[in-house]
Motif scaffolding. Structure first.
Motif, PDB file in Angstrom:
ATOM      1  N   THR A  76      -0.080  -0.768  22.974  1.00 38.79           N
ATOM      2  CA  THR A  76      -0.971  -1.123  23.978  1.00 38.79           C
ATOM      3  C   THR A  76      -0.151  -2.385  24.869  1.00 38.79           C
ATOM      4  OG1 THR A  76      -2.913  -0.543  22.805  1.00 38.79           O
ATOM      5  CG2 THR A  76      -3.126  -1.834  25.084  1.00 38.79           C
ATOM      6  N   GLY A  77       0.431  -3.206  24.069  1.00 40.79           N
ATOM      7  CA  GLY A  77       0.770  -4.457  24.876  1.00 40.79           C
ATOM      8  C   GLY A  77       0.033  -5.482  24.898  1.00 40.79           C
ATOM      9  N   ARG A  78      -1.363  -5.569  24.329  1.00 40.11           N
ATOM     10  CA  ARG A  78      -2.459  -6.624  24.432  1.00 40.11           C
ATOM     11  C   ARG A  78      -3.383  -6.276  23.408  1.00 40.11           C
ATOM     12  NH1 ARG A  78      -2.503  -3.317  28.829  1.00 40.11           N
ATOM     13  NH2 ARG A  78      -4.609  -2.353  29.214  1.00 40.11           N
ATOM     14  N   GLY A  79      -4.109  -7.393  23.375  1.00 42.05           N
ATOM     15  CA  GLY A  79      -5.271  -7.474  22.411  1.00 42.05           C
ATOM     16  C   GLY A  79      -5.082  -7.893  20.990  1.00 42.05           C
ATOM     17  N   TRP A  80      -6.086  -7.919  20.289  1.00 42.43           N
ATOM     18  CA  TRP A  80      -6.087  -8.478  18.808  1.00 42.43           C
ATOM     19  C   TRP A  80      -6.519  -7.361  17.687  1.00 42.43           C
ATOM     20  CZ3 TRP A  80      -7.791 -10.523  23.375  1.00 42.43           C
ATOM     21  CH2 TRP A  80      -7.048 -11.771  23.689  1.00 42.43           C
ATOM     22  N   PRO A  81      -5.805  -7.245  16.860  1.00 46.25           N
ATOM     23  CA  PRO A  81      -6.329  -6.436  15.601  1.00 46.25           C
ATOM     24  C   PRO A  81      -7.144  -7.336  14.530  1.00 46.25           C
ATOM     25  CG  PRO A  81      -4.157  -6.997  15.040  1.00 46.25           C
ATOM     26  CD  PRO A  81      -4.376  -7.469  16.364  1.00 46.25           C
ATOM     27  N   ILE A  82      -8.470  -7.006  14.386  1.00 45.38           N
ATOM     28  CA  ILE A  82      -9.109  -8.017  13.720  1.00 45.38           C
ATOM     29  C   ILE A  82      -9.907  -7.487  12.262  1.00 45.38           C
ATOM     30  CG2 ILE A  82     -11.512  -9.420  14.070  1.00 45.38           C
ATOM     31  CD1 ILE A  82     -10.785  -9.353  16.787  1.00 45.38           C
ATOM     32  N   ARG A  83     -10.147  -8.299  11.530  1.00 49.15           N
ATOM     33  CA  ARG A  83     -10.890  -8.076  10.149  1.00 49.15           C
ATOM     34  C   ARG A  83     -12.191  -8.699  10.525  1.00 49.15           C
ATOM     35  NH1 ARG A  83      -8.568  -8.355   3.952  1.00 49.15           N
ATOM     36  NH2 ARG A  83     -10.511  -6.962   3.079  1.00 49.15           N
ATOM     37  N   PHE A  84     -13.345  -8.020  10.654  1.00 50.22           N
ATOM     38  CA  PHE A  84     -14.623  -8.676  10.893  1.00 50.22           C
ATOM     39  C   PHE A  84     -15.222  -8.827   9.490  1.00 50.22           C
ATOM     40  CE2 PHE A  84     -13.850  -5.273  14.411  1.00 50.22           C
ATOM     41  CZ  PHE A  84     -13.860  -6.207  15.391  1.00 50.22           C
ATOM     42  N   LYS A  85     -15.244  -7.885   8.505  1.00 46.79           N
ATOM     43  CA  LYS A  85     -16.058  -8.218   7.399  1.00 46.79           C
ATOM     44  C   LYS A  85     -14.979  -7.839   6.331  1.00 46.79           C
ATOM     45  CE  LYS A  85     -19.896  -9.422   8.946  1.00 46.79           C
ATOM     46  NZ  LYS A  85     -20.571 -10.834   8.989  1.00 46.79           N
ATOM     47  N   SER A  86     -15.351  -7.638   4.871  1.00 54.05           N
ATOM     48  CA  SER A  86     -14.744  -7.228   3.811  1.00 54.05           C
ATOM     49  C   SER A  86     -14.016  -6.027   4.084  1.00 54.05           C
ATOM     50  CB  SER A  86     -15.751  -7.048   2.650  1.00 54.05           C
ATOM     51  OG  SER A  86     -16.394  -5.825   2.914  1.00 54.05           O
ATOM     52  N   ASN A  87     -14.152  -4.916   4.631  1.00 53.17           N
ATOM     53  CA  ASN A  87     -13.611  -3.826   4.742  1.00 53.17           C
ATOM     54  C   ASN A  87     -13.920  -3.310   6.230  1.00 53.17           C
ATOM     55  OD1 ASN A  87     -16.066  -2.574   4.604  1.00 53.17           O
ATOM     56  ND2 ASN A  87     -15.772  -1.543   2.714  1.00 53.17           N
ATOM     57  N   GLU A  88     -14.285  -4.097   7.061  1.00 49.69           N
ATOM     58  CA  GLU A  88     -14.767  -3.599   8.563  1.00 49.69           C
ATOM     59  C   GLU A  88     -13.680  -4.287   9.407  1.00 49.69           C
ATOM     60  OE1 GLU A  88     -18.737  -3.571   6.760  1.00 49.69           O
ATOM     61  OE2 GLU A  88     -18.209  -5.086   8.247  1.00 49.69           O
TER      62      GLU A  88
END
Length: 339
Positions: A233-245
């Motif tokens: 995509t060329g922008r944005g952030w991959p995030i870990r919200f909770k333990s497996n979310e």
């Protein structure tokens, strides 16, 4: 330095110095006893570039400017101090060398700490507890100054960006932590902002039957998928919200692109190699429940949008089972659709 004045030092100005804001009673009396009052004539230097910052000053009367010379013979004025201001405490707290000159722009009177003839090494020998308190204050002061100015002055420095990333990085997956959102969301919001949340299905079964190591490996695999989507995509952030979310936060992402990314995410998760059978334990195939929304289209208040999307994710995952994609619209009829 023109002259040291032999007059009674009013403790009030030095008590107001940020470096001493938690020092009281006898300790403050000690600080005052080891300070002095100095005078500077107009155009006299208080300190110069390259000098070690062994003292700082509180301006009682007059005015002082901070400036740097230019190659063309001119100079750049960086700051102008007036009565009541503290000068040089930041450099003193960092034990730095001055990177600019300080000059009185009119006849001036200042409090100086430590007084001539004293050093911080003397205080360490005499009153180590007071020095410890001062050093703790200096750490807080420097941290607060850096935090308050980093977006303006430091954000473009590569090493600051690297420290910033590491502070928010989840060590298990290399994804951004949810604390990144808590701290930075107001700065990074750019509409349309896509929020995509993923919760793997039957994850507890995987961990209970294969152990936590299998769960960790699955999270790493999911993280790789999320990172790959962000790179594409060329922008944005991959995030870990909770333990497996986990999920994606993508700025300037219109709804058609969001829907395309969601389909790709769902398909790629399902295409992961199943965990092989072990004895009587059958193979474990991967799938995930996905909830998504777009700010501000699906809700103008970010916190409400985020909490609503997360609640919908958990409700769908719990009640509807595997392979569901749901859209949070901020309304009671948030849509659900088979993937």
């Amino acid at each position: 330095m023109d002259q040291i004045l032999k007059r009674v030092l009013d403790p009030a100005p030095i008590r107001k110095a940020e470096l001493f804001n938690s020092i009281l009673g006898r300790e403050m009396d000690y600080i005052v006893e080891h300070s002095c009052i100095i005078s500077l004539r107009k155009k006299a230097k208080l300190f110069s570039i390259g000098q070690k910052a062994e003292r700082f000053y509180v301006l009682l009367e007059g005015a002082v400017r901070i400036f740097k010379p230019r190659d063309d013979g001119g100079h750049d004025n960086l700051a102008q101090y007036k009565s009541g201001d503290t000068i040089g405490d930041f450099d003193f707290a960092r034990k730095a060398e001055y990177d600019a000159n300080a000059e009185a722009t009119e006849d001036s009177v200042l409090v100086m700490f430590p007084a001539m003839g004293f050093t911080m090494e003397d205080f360490i020998a005499d009153e180590p507890y007071i020095v410890s308190r001062i050093l703790l204050n200096s750490v807080v002061m420097v941290t607060n100054r850096i935090k308050s100015t980093q977006n303006i002055l430091l954000e473009n420095l590569s090493w600051v960006n690297e420290l910033h990333r590491r502070a928010y990085e989840d060590p298990g997956t290399g994804l951004w932590k949810q604390t990144f959102l808590t701290d930075e969301i107001n700065r990074i919001l750019e509409e349309p902002m896509a929020l995509i949340m993923l919760k793997p299905d039957r994850f507890k079964i995987l961990v209970d039957s294969r152990g936590h190591e299998a769960g960790d490996e699955a999270m790493v695999s999911i993280a790789k998928i999320l990172k790959a989507l962000i790179r594409k995509t060329g922008r944005g952030w991959p995030i870990r919200f909770k333990s497996n979310e986990t999920g994606l936060l993508i700025n300037k992402c219109p709804r058609p692109l969001v829907e395309k990314l969601i389909r790709k995410l769902s398909q790629t998760i399902e295409s992961l190699e199943p965990v092989p059978a072990q004895g009587e334990i059958p193979p474990f195939p991967f799938s995930g429940t996905i909830a998504w929304s777009v700010w501000p289209e699906d809700g103008p208040v970010w916190d409400t949008l985020f909490n609503g999307t997360y609640a919908l994710l958990l409700e769908t995952w719990k009640n509807d089972g595997a392979e569901k994609i749901v859209h949070y619209t901020g309304k009671a009829d948030s849509s659900k659709e088979d993937s």
